[in-house]
Each structure stands twice: as C-alpha cells, then as structure tokens.
Scaffold this motif. Structure first.
Motif, PDB file in Angstrom:
ATOM      1  N   GLY A  95      -6.305 -10.943  -7.606  1.00  0.00           N
ATOM      2  CA  GLY A  95      -5.316 -10.278  -8.445  1.00  0.00           C
ATOM      3  C   GLY A  95      -3.897 -10.584  -8.001  1.00  0.00           C
ATOM      4  O   GLY A  95      -3.632 -10.824  -6.820  1.00  0.00           O
ATOM      5  N   ALA A  96      -2.979 -10.556  -8.955  1.00  0.00           N
ATOM      6  CA  ALA A  96      -1.592 -10.899  -8.672  1.00  0.00           C
ATOM      7  C   ALA A  96      -0.882  -9.844  -7.833  1.00  0.00           C
ATOM      8  O   ALA A  96       0.108 -10.146  -7.160  1.00  0.00           O
ATOM      9  N   GLU A  97      -1.366  -8.613  -7.848  1.00  0.00           N
ATOM     10  CA  GLU A  97      -0.693  -7.539  -7.135  1.00  0.00           C
ATOM     11  C   GLU A  97      -1.010  -7.517  -5.640  1.00  0.00           C
ATOM     12  O   GLU A  97      -0.415  -6.752  -4.885  1.00  0.00           O
ATOM     13  N   ALA A  98      -1.961  -8.345  -5.205  1.00  0.00           N
ATOM     14  CA  ALA A  98      -2.310  -8.455  -3.780  1.00  0.00           C
ATOM     15  C   ALA A  98      -2.722  -9.903  -3.525  1.00  0.00           C
ATOM     16  O   ALA A  98      -3.903 -10.215  -3.387  1.00  0.00           O
ATOM     17  N   LEU A  99      -1.747 -10.792  -3.465  1.00  0.00           N
ATOM     18  CA  LEU A  99      -2.038 -12.217  -3.343  1.00  0.00           C
ATOM     19  C   LEU A  99      -2.682 -12.520  -1.988  1.00  0.00           C
ATOM     20  O   LEU A  99      -2.179 -12.092  -0.948  1.00  0.00           O
ATOM     21  N   PRO A 100      -3.791 -13.275  -1.988  1.00  0.00           N
ATOM     22  CA  PRO A 100      -4.513 -13.550  -0.746  1.00  0.00           C
ATOM     23  C   PRO A 100      -3.924 -14.738   0.023  1.00  0.00           C
ATOM     24  O   PRO A 100      -4.644 -15.679   0.392  1.00  0.00           O
ATOM     25  N   PHE A 101      -2.621 -14.681   0.266  1.00  0.00           N
ATOM     26  CA  PHE A 101      -1.922 -15.764   0.942  1.00  0.00           C
ATOM     27  C   PHE A 101      -0.926 -15.173   1.941  1.00  0.00           C
ATOM     28  O   PHE A 101      -0.422 -14.066   1.732  1.00  0.00           O
ATOM     29  N   PRO A 102      -0.615 -15.913   3.002  1.00  0.00           N
ATOM     30  CA  PRO A 102       0.330 -15.405   4.003  1.00  0.00           C
ATOM     31  C   PRO A 102       1.761 -15.408   3.486  1.00  0.00           C
ATOM     32  O   PRO A 102       2.082 -16.031   2.469  1.00  0.00           O
ATOM     33  N   ASP A 103       2.618 -14.744   4.216  1.00  0.00           N
ATOM     34  CA  ASP A 103       4.034 -14.718   3.885  1.00  0.00           C
ATOM     35  C   ASP A 103       4.630 -16.128   3.939  1.00  0.00           C
ATOM     36  O   ASP A 103       4.251 -16.948   4.779  1.00  0.00           O
ATOM     37  N   ALA A 104       5.585 -16.388   3.026  1.00  0.00           N
ATOM     38  CA  ALA A 104       6.418 -17.595   3.074  1.00  0.00           C
ATOM     39  C   ALA A 104       5.596 -18.875   3.163  1.00  0.00           C
ATOM     40  O   ALA A 104       5.915 -19.789   3.919  1.00  0.00           O
ATOM     41  N   GLY A 105       4.554 -18.978   2.329  1.00  0.00           N
ATOM     42  CA  GLY A 105       3.696 -20.148   2.366  1.00  0.00           C
ATOM     43  C   GLY A 105       3.928 -21.172   1.275  1.00  0.00           C
ATOM     44  O   GLY A 105       3.331 -22.250   1.308  1.00  0.00           O
ATOM     45  N   HIS A 129       7.526 -12.786  -4.385  1.00  0.00           N
ATOM     46  CA  HIS A 129       8.662 -12.869  -3.461  1.00  0.00           C
ATOM     47  C   HIS A 129       8.162 -13.026  -2.024  1.00  0.00           C
ATOM     48  O   HIS A 129       8.687 -13.857  -1.254  1.00  0.00           O
ATOM     49  N   ARG A 130       7.160 -12.281  -1.657  1.00  0.00           N
ATOM     50  CA  ARG A 130       6.629 -12.318  -0.284  1.00  0.00           C
ATOM     51  C   ARG A 130       6.103 -13.693   0.102  1.00  0.00           C
ATOM     52  O   ARG A 130       6.360 -14.176   1.218  1.00  0.00           O
ATOM     53  N   VAL A 131       5.365 -14.344  -0.805  1.00  0.00           N
ATOM     54  CA  VAL A 131       4.711 -15.607  -0.438  1.00  0.00           C
ATOM     55  C   VAL A 131       5.627 -16.819  -0.577  1.00  0.00           C
ATOM     56  O   VAL A 131       5.259 -17.915  -0.167  1.00  0.00           O
ATOM     57  N   LEU A 132       6.817 -16.629  -1.131  1.00  0.00           N
ATOM     58  CA  LEU A 132       7.769 -17.735  -1.233  1.00  0.00           C
ATOM     59  C   LEU A 132       8.529 -17.915   0.077  1.00  0.00           C
ATOM     60  O   LEU A 132       8.884 -16.941   0.746  1.00  0.00           O
ATOM     61  N   ARG A 133       8.800 -19.179   0.408  1.00  0.00           N
ATOM     62  CA  ARG A 133       9.671 -19.470   1.532  1.00  0.00           C
ATOM     63  C   ARG A 133      11.116 -19.137   1.151  1.00  0.00           C
ATOM     64  O   ARG A 133      11.478 -19.195  -0.027  1.00  0.00           O
ATOM     65  N   PRO A 134      11.959 -18.798   2.121  1.00  0.00           N
ATOM     66  CA  PRO A 134      13.384 -18.588   1.823  1.00  0.00           C
ATOM     67  C   PRO A 134      13.967 -19.809   1.117  1.00  0.00           C
ATOM     68  O   PRO A 134      13.748 -20.954   1.529  1.00  0.00           O
ATOM     69  N   GLY A 135      14.684 -19.556   0.025  1.00  0.00           N
ATOM     70  CA  GLY A 135      15.219 -20.635  -0.794  1.00  0.00           C
ATOM     71  C   GLY A 135      14.265 -21.139  -1.846  1.00  0.00           C
ATOM     72  O   GLY A 135      14.629 -21.974  -2.674  1.00  0.00           O
ATOM     73  N   GLY A 136      13.025 -20.629  -1.848  1.00  0.00           N
ATOM     74  CA  GLY A 136      12.022 -21.068  -2.807  1.00  0.00           C
ATOM     75  C   GLY A 136      12.293 -20.571  -4.208  1.00  0.00           C
ATOM     76  O   GLY A 136      13.058 -19.617  -4.421  1.00  0.00           O
ATOM     77  N   PHE A 183      15.024 -11.173  -5.941  1.00  0.00           N
ATOM     78  CA  PHE A 183      15.348 -12.531  -6.366  1.00  0.00           C
ATOM     79  C   PHE A 183      16.779 -12.620  -6.902  1.00  0.00           C
ATOM     80  O   PHE A 183      17.348 -11.625  -7.363  1.00  0.00           O
ATOM     81  N   GLU A 184      17.322 -13.824  -6.867  1.00  0.00           N
ATOM     82  CA  GLU A 184      18.593 -14.135  -7.504  1.00  0.00           C
ATOM     83  C   GLU A 184      18.329 -15.031  -8.709  1.00  0.00           C
ATOM     84  O   GLU A 184      17.726 -16.096  -8.576  1.00  0.00           O
ATOM     85  N   ILE A 185      18.732 -14.614  -9.883  1.00  0.00           N
ATOM     86  CA  ILE A 185      18.527 -15.391 -11.101  1.00  0.00           C
ATOM     87  C   ILE A 185      19.477 -16.593 -11.102  1.00  0.00           C
ATOM     88  O   ILE A 185      20.681 -16.442 -10.914  1.00  0.00           O
ATOM     89  N   LYS A 203      14.496 -17.055  -4.068  1.00  0.00           N
ATOM     90  CA  LYS A 203      14.445 -16.113  -2.948  1.00  0.00           C
ATOM     91  C   LYS A 203      15.587 -16.483  -2.015  1.00  0.00           C
ATOM     92  O   LYS A 203      15.693 -17.630  -1.574  1.00  0.00           O
ATOM     93  N   PRO A 204      16.477 -15.558  -1.717  1.00  0.00           N
ATOM     94  CA  PRO A 204      17.635 -15.900  -0.888  1.00  0.00           C
ATOM     95  C   PRO A 204      17.220 -16.546   0.431  1.00  0.00           C
ATOM     96  O   PRO A 204      16.232 -16.153   1.054  1.00  0.00           O
ATOM     97  N   ALA A 205      17.956 -17.563   0.832  1.00  0.00           N
ATOM     98  CA  ALA A 205      17.659 -18.290   2.075  1.00  0.00           C
ATOM     99  C   ALA A 205      17.996 -17.403   3.280  1.00  0.00           C
ATOM    100  O   ALA A 205      18.898 -16.569   3.213  1.00  0.00           O
TER     101      ALA A 205
END
Length: 205
Positions: A95-105, A129-136, A183-185, A203-205
């Motif tokens: 499910g999208a509300e609990a992504l099975p991936f680590p932070d910033a991957g 937002h959680r699983v994106l790397r900064p700047g992603g 996020f920043e649009i 996602k802000p760097a």
C-alpha cells in the motif's frame, strides 16, 4: 477509511479490464500526460500504483524502475508488459500509505492516476517524501476537483458511484497536501477545465 482488503479485491477484479476501460478517458483527459511525467524521471525511480505498467514504455532507457501496487493482479499484468518491452523492473506488492522501502532510497517518485484511489492521500504523499533522496523529484498526474462549480458538483455526483466501486475520489486536489508534507512545487499545470493536474515537486536538499 476504506478497507485495504476490499480495495485490493476490487482492483484485482478490475485489472483485466483496466487498459481497455481507461483508454478513451486517457485520450480525452490526460493525453500526453504519461509521457510528460516519465520524461522527467531520472536515476532510481519508484512508481507508486504502477497498475498494469502503462508508464513503462515512456521512461528514459537509463532509469531503474521499481513499481509498487496494492493489487497482485495489476502487478502480474505490469510484469507481462515489462517482459514484452524488455524493460527490467522490480515489482513489489503493498500500500502507498506504508511504503516497504527505506528512507531516501529513490531519486524520483512517480504517481499517475493513483492518488485519487488511496484511502489516505496525505499519508501516501508523506511516504513518498520519506523515500525520496534530498533534492529528489516527485512527479504527479491525476484527475482533480475542478474549480468550475457546476463541473465540481457533477464530479461529486460521480464520486458517489466510483467510491463504492473502486474507492476512487473525483474531487481531491493533491497540490495543497504536496506542500503540506514538505515538498516545494517547481511546476504545476491544471488542464481540461481544471479536472486534470500535472505536478513536479522537489524534496528540499
């Protein structure tokens, strides 16, 4: 809150008919949207609600795609499409509300025509937002509630039907929530009398 087991069962039943049933709507309301989104993806890409894999043919050749969907039947069709395209892809059920991936991957998160169907769209965006790397980059395409009142009223009537069928919302507007979770649009386009929206956020760097 919609029961995930019910929602998964509904999408499993819908999966064999999805491509055919959405074809006309895609041409009418979202023409070019998938191409617009996927062309901006880079690096390690997570596609949330990959469905039958309709985006797979539009990604740049050098990106590495991981796809997630709640429906095992949808994932099986996505796997067949990836095989037909010769496109390597990693597929996960969840499910999208609990992504099975680590932070910033991931460098990019893509979601096309998916936020409308998540029981908790804010939680899903927070997970993206959680699983994106900064700047992603977050790349979104979806149908949204129109700013034209008569059309929004009609969407509300349709929503009474689609929520019962597959938990699909017609009157949501992701943009404020995208900002709310951090996020920043960087780009936003609202089309088709305000019923379709394309977003790029960072996602802000």
């Amino acid at each position: 809150m919609t029961d995930p087991a019910w929602l998964r069962a509904q999408w499993d039943k819908y999966a064999p008919h999805y491509d055919r049933s959405i074809g006309f709507l895609e041409r009418l309301q979202f023409a070019g949207g998938r191409e617009w989104v996927c062309a901006q993806a880079s690096g390690d890409v997570l596609e949330v609600a990959i469905g039958t894999g309709l985006n797979l043919g539009h990604y740049p050749a050098d990106v590495r795609v991981t796809g997630l969907d709640l429906s095992p039947a949808m994932l099986e069709l996505a796997k067949r499409r990836a095989d037909d395209l010769g496109r390597p892809v990693t597929l996960r059920q969840g499910g999208a509300e609990a992504l099975p991936f680590p932070d910033a991957g991931f460098d990019t998160v893509v979601c096309t025509l998916g936020l409308c169907g998540f029981p908790d769209d804010r939680a899903a965006l927070a997970e993206m937002h959680r699983v994106l790397r900064p700047g992603g980059a977050l790349l979104l395409l979806d149908h949204v509630g129109s700013h034209h009142r008569p059309l929004h009223w009609a969407q509300g009537l349709l929503e009474r039907v689609t929520l019962r069928q597959i938990g699909d919302h017609q009157t949501r507007r992701p943009l404020p929530l995208v900002i709310d979770v951090g996020f920043e649009i960087t780009k936003a386009e609202r089309l088709k009398l305000g019923t379709a929206e394309r977003l790029v956020a960072r996602k802000p760097a």
